[in-house]
Each structure stands twice: as C-alpha cells, then as structure tokens.
Design an enzyme around this catalytic site. Structure first.
Site, PDB file in Angstrom:
ATOM      1  N   THR A  67     -33.226  -9.422 -26.681  1.00 13.80           N
ATOM      2  CA  THR A  67     -33.107 -10.746 -27.299  1.00 13.80           C
ATOM      3  C   THR A  67     -33.276 -11.863 -26.276  1.00 13.80           C
ATOM      4  OG1 THR A  67     -31.556  -9.771 -28.888  1.00 13.80           O
ATOM      5  CG2 THR A  67     -31.607 -12.178 -28.742  1.00 13.80           C
TER       6      THR A  67
ATOM      7  N   HIS B 271     -39.479 -12.403 -33.896  1.00 14.49           N
ATOM      8  CA  HIS B 271     -38.396 -11.737 -34.634  1.00 14.49           C
ATOM      9  C   HIS B 271     -38.913 -10.394 -35.120  1.00 14.49           C
ATOM     10  CE1 HIS B 271     -35.295 -10.951 -37.693  1.00 14.49           C
ATOM     11  NE2 HIS B 271     -36.301 -10.532 -38.439  1.00 14.49           N
TER      12      HIS B 271
HETATM   13  P1  IDP Z   1     -32.639 -10.209 -32.295  1.00 14.42           P
HETATM   14  O1  IDP Z   1     -33.591 -11.330 -32.672  1.00 14.42           O
HETATM   15  O2  IDP Z   1     -33.008  -9.581 -30.977  1.00 14.42           O
HETATM   16  O3  IDP Z   1     -32.465  -9.203 -33.401  1.00 14.42           O
HETATM   17  P2  IDP Z   1     -30.027 -11.230 -33.029  1.00 14.42           P
HETATM   18  O4  IDP Z   1     -28.751 -10.845 -32.369  1.00 14.42           O
HETATM   19  O5  IDP Z   1     -30.309 -10.688 -34.401  1.00 14.42           O
HETATM   20  O6  IDP Z   1     -31.218 -10.881 -32.032  1.00 14.42           O
HETATM   21  O7  IDP Z   1     -30.046 -12.811 -33.077  1.00 14.42           O
HETATM   22  C1  IDP Z   1     -30.998 -13.502 -33.876  1.00 14.42           C
HETATM   23  C2  IDP Z   1     -31.575 -14.628 -33.061  1.00 14.42           C
HETATM   24  O8  IDP Z   1     -30.546 -15.549 -32.762  1.00 14.42           O
HETATM   25  C3  IDP Z   1     -32.147 -14.219 -31.702  1.00 14.42           C
HETATM   26  O9  IDP Z   1     -33.484 -13.774 -31.767  1.00 14.42           O
HETATM   27  C4  IDP Z   1     -32.014 -15.488 -30.907  1.00 14.42           C
HETATM   28  O10 IDP Z   1     -33.111 -16.343 -31.179  1.00 14.42           O
HETATM   29  C5  IDP Z   1     -30.760 -16.104 -31.467  1.00 14.42           C
HETATM   30  N1  IDP Z   1     -29.600 -15.800 -30.624  1.00 14.42           N
HETATM   31  C6  IDP Z   1     -28.979 -14.599 -30.490  1.00 14.42           C
HETATM   32  N2  IDP Z   1     -27.962 -14.679 -29.637  1.00 14.42           N
HETATM   33  C7  IDP Z   1     -27.924 -15.977 -29.228  1.00 14.42           C
HETATM   34  C8  IDP Z   1     -27.056 -16.688 -28.321  1.00 14.42           C
HETATM   35  O11 IDP Z   1     -26.125 -16.147 -27.722  1.00 14.42           O
HETATM   36  N3  IDP Z   1     -27.351 -18.014 -28.170  1.00 14.42           N
HETATM   37  C9  IDP Z   1     -28.380 -18.643 -28.806  1.00 14.42           C
HETATM   38  N4  IDP Z   1     -29.211 -17.998 -29.650  1.00 14.42           N
HETATM   39  C10 IDP Z   1     -28.971 -16.684 -29.849  1.00 14.42           C
HETATM   40 MG    MG Z   2     -31.677  -9.437 -35.311  1.00 12.26          MG
END
Ligand code: IDP
Ligand code: MG
Length: 136
Positions: A94, A118
């Site tokens: 991520t 994504h």
């Molecule tokens: P992923 O996209 O790798 O599945 P997720 O945990 O599902 O990651 O989070 C969705 C989206 O939220 C991430 O792609 C990123 O853009 C954003 N995100 C995740 N964690 C954070 C954080 O700690 N701070 C800011 N944005 C975050």
């Molecule tokens: Mg995700």
C-alpha cells in the site's frame, strides 16, 4: 491449483493526471492480464464513500474519499489465473516506500494516499467492486 478470476483495478487520480494510464494498462497486458472491461469516470464523493465503506472507521477515510473523487479514474475488470492475488503482487505494498522493486506502486506511487492503483483484495470484494462500476 490456479483458477481464472476477475478483479477490479482502478488507476487512481494521481496516475491519470500524470498521463500514466496507457503505461499502467500495458503493465497489466505484459503481465498476462486480459482487460475485459474498461472505462474512464469521475465519481462523486458520496460514490467514493460507498466504494470505500469498509474503511469508514479509519482516520484517513474522509481524505481517501475526497481523493478518489478528485479527478478522473480508469476502472477495469482484469482477468487472469489467480487474478486477485496476482494483481495484488503486481501492485505491491500500500505504501510505495515499502513496495518491492518492479511493482506498480514502487514505480508510479507518490505516497501512501497517492499510490496510483487499487486492486480488489478478495473474491467477494472483487464481485462487489466489479458490480459497483459495471452493473448495468
Ligand atoms: P490497499 O489499497 O493496498 O488495499 P487499504 O488498506 O485497503 O490498502 O487502504 C485503501 C487505500 O487507503 C490505500 O490504497 C491508500 O490509498 C489509503 N490508505 C491506506 N492506509 C492509509 C494511511 O495510513 N494513510 C493514508 N491513506 C491510507
Ligand atoms: Mg484494500
């Protein structure tokens, strides 16, 4: 045993804005994903809130929804054997800083929020997310 799956991929606003859509689509094609469906859309904040509802309790939820609705995105249905896991591997971690060399987020991501792509994280979510963008 591997089996054919479909997953939802999004080229996020930061990458579309930098005109990286064609290059990223070629990354998928070069890694043997078939792009079954594709469209460029701009979603509203409330649509983004629905799409990311699993994250509604997270501190970054509001910024995340603002961001996904901030500009055009390219949404695609990708197909391949083990497409969900294969796409997650191709995307990388991520946070682009933690993503491995050669992954899309390492190559194109700017920051944890502007991480360019994504990908669905499970079979159930892939179905939900594909329906979200492509159910007629
Ligand atoms: P992923 O996209 O790798 O599945 P997720 O945990 O599902 O990651 O989070 C969705 C989206 O939220 C991430 O792609 C990123 O853009 C954003 N995100 C995740 N964690 C954070 C954080 O700690 N701070 C800011 N944005 C975050
Ligand atoms: Mg995700």
């Amino acid at each position: 045993m591997s089996k054919i799956q479909q997953t939802l991929s999004i080229i996020k606003p930061d990458a579309v804005e930098r005109n990286l859509s064609e290059e990223i689509k070629n990354e998928f094609k070069n890694n043997n994903f078939d792009i079954l469906k594709e469209k460029k859309v701009k979603i509203s904040k409330s649509e983004a809130e629905k799409f990311y509802q699993v994250h509604q309790s997270k501190p970054f939820y509001n910024d995340l929804c603002e961001y996904l609705s901030s500009g055009p995105i390219v949404v695609m249905v990708l197909e391949k054997n083990d497409a969900i896991l294969e796409n997650r591997k191709l995307m990388g971690a991520t946070d682009p800083i933690k993503a491995e060399e050669g992954t899309l987020r390492k190559k194109y991501g700017i920051s944890i929020d502007k991480n360019s792509v994504h990908g669905s994280d499970s079979l159930d979510n892939a179905k939900i997310e594909i329906d979200f963008f492509f159910k007629d």
